[in-house]
Scaffold this motif. Structure first.
Motif, PDB file in Angstrom:
ATOM      1  N   LEU A  59      41.785  43.318  34.988  1.00  0.00           N
ATOM      2  CA  LEU A  59      41.848  42.074  33.975  1.00  0.00           C
ATOM      3  C   LEU A  59      42.641  40.884  34.773  1.00  0.00           C
ATOM      4  O   LEU A  59      42.499  39.760  34.383  1.00  0.00           O
ATOM      5  CB  LEU A  59      42.803  42.474  33.063  1.00  0.00           C
ATOM      6  CG  LEU A  59      42.356  43.559  31.823  1.00  0.00           C
ATOM      7  CD1 LEU A  59      43.314  43.921  30.858  1.00  0.00           C
ATOM      8  CD2 LEU A  59      41.063  42.948  31.246  1.00  0.00           C
ATOM      9  N   LEU A  60      43.412  41.135  35.786  1.00  0.00           N
ATOM     10  CA  LEU A  60      43.937  39.794  36.467  1.00  0.00           C
ATOM     11  C   LEU A  60      42.935  39.058  37.153  1.00  0.00           C
ATOM     12  O   LEU A  60      43.495  38.124  37.782  1.00  0.00           O
ATOM     13  CB  LEU A  60      45.026  40.423  37.784  1.00  0.00           C
ATOM     14  CG  LEU A  60      46.278  40.292  37.633  1.00  0.00           C
ATOM     15  CD1 LEU A  60      46.813  41.301  36.317  1.00  0.00           C
ATOM     16  CD2 LEU A  60      47.156  40.879  38.756  1.00  0.00           C
ATOM     17  N   THR A  61      41.651  39.232  37.183  1.00  0.00           N
ATOM     18  CA  THR A  61      40.679  38.275  37.623  1.00  0.00           C
ATOM     19  C   THR A  61      40.626  37.073  36.683  1.00  0.00           C
ATOM     20  O   THR A  61      39.786  35.986  36.935  1.00  0.00           O
ATOM     21  CB  THR A  61      39.297  39.072  37.548  1.00  0.00           C
ATOM     22  OG1 THR A  61      39.133  39.307  36.322  1.00  0.00           O
ATOM     23  CG2 THR A  61      39.222  40.033  38.877  1.00  0.00           C
ATOM     24  N   ILE A  62      41.471  37.268  35.612  1.00  0.00           N
ATOM     25  CA  ILE A  62      41.534  35.747  34.920  1.00  0.00           C
ATOM     26  C   ILE A  62      42.270  34.691  35.721  1.00  0.00           C
ATOM     27  O   ILE A  62      42.130  33.521  35.342  1.00  0.00           O
ATOM     28  CB  ILE A  62      42.542  36.128  33.546  1.00  0.00           C
ATOM     29  CG1 ILE A  62      42.468  35.005  32.609  1.00  0.00           C
ATOM     30  CG2 ILE A  62      43.800  36.319  34.016  1.00  0.00           C
ATOM     31  CD1 ILE A  62      42.985  35.001  31.125  1.00  0.00           C
ATOM     32  N   ALA A  63      42.990  35.108  36.653  1.00  0.00           N
ATOM     33  CA  ALA A  63      43.556  34.142  37.849  1.00  0.00           C
ATOM     34  C   ALA A  63      42.362  33.206  38.268  1.00  0.00           C
ATOM     35  O   ALA A  63      42.727  32.057  38.296  1.00  0.00           O
ATOM     36  CB  ALA A  63      44.321  34.846  38.988  1.00  0.00           C
ATOM     37  N   SER A  64      41.462  33.868  38.542  1.00  0.00           N
ATOM     38  CA  SER A  64      40.096  33.200  39.320  1.00  0.00           C
ATOM     39  C   SER A  64      39.663  32.098  38.214  1.00  0.00           C
ATOM     40  O   SER A  64      39.388  30.846  38.508  1.00  0.00           O
ATOM     41  CB  SER A  64      39.064  33.957  39.855  1.00  0.00           C
ATOM     42  OG  SER A  64      38.436  34.792  38.772  1.00  0.00           O
ATOM     43  N   TYR A  65      39.628  32.546  36.917  1.00  0.00           N
ATOM     44  CA  TYR A  65      39.420  31.542  35.693  1.00  0.00           C
ATOM     45  C   TYR A  65      40.250  30.565  35.783  1.00  0.00           C
ATOM     46  O   TYR A  65      39.799  29.269  35.618  1.00  0.00           O
ATOM     47  CB  TYR A  65      39.292  32.443  34.577  1.00  0.00           C
ATOM     48  CG  TYR A  65      38.744  31.875  33.217  1.00  0.00           C
ATOM     49  CD1 TYR A  65      37.826  31.384  32.845  1.00  0.00           C
ATOM     50  CD2 TYR A  65      40.025  31.072  32.553  1.00  0.00           C
ATOM     51  CE1 TYR A  65      37.544  30.694  31.487  1.00  0.00           C
ATOM     52  CE2 TYR A  65      39.859  30.329  31.509  1.00  0.00           C
ATOM     53  CZ  TYR A  65      38.685  30.095  30.792  1.00  0.00           C
ATOM     54  OH  TYR A  65      38.328  29.443  29.949  1.00  0.00           O
TER      55      TYR A  65
END
Length: 399
Positions: free
Chosen positions: A280-286
């Motif tokens: 879920l931490l790939t929201i950082a790339s978003y």
């Protein structure tokens, strides 16, 4: 081991984690169970007790627990290149998809059909429930530990503060010390093949602390550039407990409050990342991709993603050498067994949180129950279930 053999091993690690990164829905709870089935039961990289100890350590540390477990597995297998291969394979598919989503949503009239996201979130609830069931069977096998897991879950749901998780982990260790240290001596614990020395561990801890101290100063000196972005995401990655479900609201406060992106844009990413495979931490790339020019785009996605994961890697490298020694002491086994039971409770609480965000009526509740039944048959993989639920959500949403 020759360099060519080491390179082949790292490619094999990356390929394995890439498959998991493309198919592992449900967030950190489901990922931990997927890792257990893949690397303990199927590949036998380590035994169930060693894996449980890694999970316990990563639940104690700040940062995304499932991603840290993946890094640790790669680190044990092939050192730093193995850790990088495991992280890249598991993280980059979702990170690239989320950055691409942010850039697509910036186009006029673009939007994600809400029924698709709802269907994927319902599938995630079923996957998480299936994962909690598997973890409970492995790490809360008796009545005492199941009772403790239920108690931990109730407390975590009643007091959902970020600091509550390490408190509950510490209490779980005390529970194990009091109630699980009687009876037969614990079995021998095999040492883990760690490729990180004590000196490297101290360097990792020093760099972790230096990031917290130096980055705010750099951000104050260059308020309009990249340093505030790096500082914000590094601080989030360094100071959160509980994985992605906990960190998402913290990211919202950091990026929507100062006006880096608007609330509607963030909420679209918030819903999409919970429906994605991988962490879920790939929201950082978003968020990084959605930043206003001259920041943003693919460079913004890369900077934000690297910044939020850097502290997780540094503190893992800093603590793993000591952990691999301490876990071999027989007196610590009951404490760790208690921590394992507490982790099951925390995962159950995460399941309830996921259900609250995805189940919005009788139809979604029935859908989640049906999806869980399909998983329990063992004939429907999680990625196929996600496709079925997304299609059903699209059809129902369009109707």
């Amino acid at each position: 081991m020759t360099p060519s053999h080491r390179a082949r091993e790292c490619l094999a690690i990356a390929a394995c984690f890439l498959r998991l990164g493309l198919t592992s829905f449900g967030g950190p709870v489901a990922h931990l169970e997927v890792f257990r089935r893949e690397f303990v039961q199927r590949r036998a990289w380590l035994d169930a007790r060693a894996y449980g100890d890694l999970v316990a350590l990563c639940q104690i540390l700040p940062g995304p627990a499932s991603s840290q477990v993946g890094m640790a597995l790669g680190l044990l297998r092939q050192g730093y290149p193995g850790a990088l291969a495991a992280w890249a394979g598991f993280t980059l598919p979702s990170a690239i998809a989320m950055a691409a989503l942010a850039l697509w949503l910036a186009a006029p009239g673009a939007r994600v059909p809400p029924g698709v996201l709802q269907g994927l979130m319902v599938a995630a609830v079923a996957v998480v429930a299936h994962a909690v069931w598997g973890m409970a069977g492995a790490y809360a096998p008796d009545a005492r530990r199941r009772f403790w897991a239920v108690l931990v879950a109730a407390v975590a749901l009643g007091w959902s503060h970020a600091w509550m998780q390490p408190v509950l982990i510490a209490l779980s260790a005390g529970f194990g010390h009091i109630t699980l240290r009687h009876g037969a001596p614990p079995p021998a614990v095999h040492p883990l093949p760690l490729r990180v020395g004590r000196r490297a561990g101290w360097v990792g801890l020093g760099l972790f602390a230096a990031g917290l101290g130096v980055l705010p100063l750099l951000a104050q000196g260059a308020p309009g550039g990249w340093w505030p972005v790096v500082d914000a995401f590094y601080r989030i990655g360094a100071l959160i407990f509980g994985g992605g479900h906990v960190v998402l609201p913290l990211i919202q406060a950091e990026v929507v409050g100062p006006g880096w992106i608007d609330a509607a844009t963030f909420l679209a990413g918030y819903g999409a990342v919970q429906a994605m495979p991988g962490p879920l931490l790939t929201i950082a790339s978003y968020v990084g991709a959605a930043l206003a020019p001259p920041l943003g785009g693919w460079p913004g996605a890369a900077v934000a993603l690297a910044a939020i994961y850097a502290p997780a890697f540094l503190i893992l490298v800093g603590t793993l050498p000591g952990w691999t020694r301490w876990r071999q002491y027989p007196a610590l086994r009951p404490l760790l067994d208690g921590v394992h039971a507490g982790v099951v409770g925390l995962l159950a609480a995460a399941l309830v949180h996921a259900g609250r965000s995805a189940i919005d009526g009788p139809a979604s509740a029935v859908g989640a129950a049906a999806a869980l039944m399909l998983l329990l048959t063992g004939r429907v993989p999680a990625w196929a279930l996600a496709g079925l639920c997304a299609a059903a959500g699209w059809v129902l949403g369009a109707g």
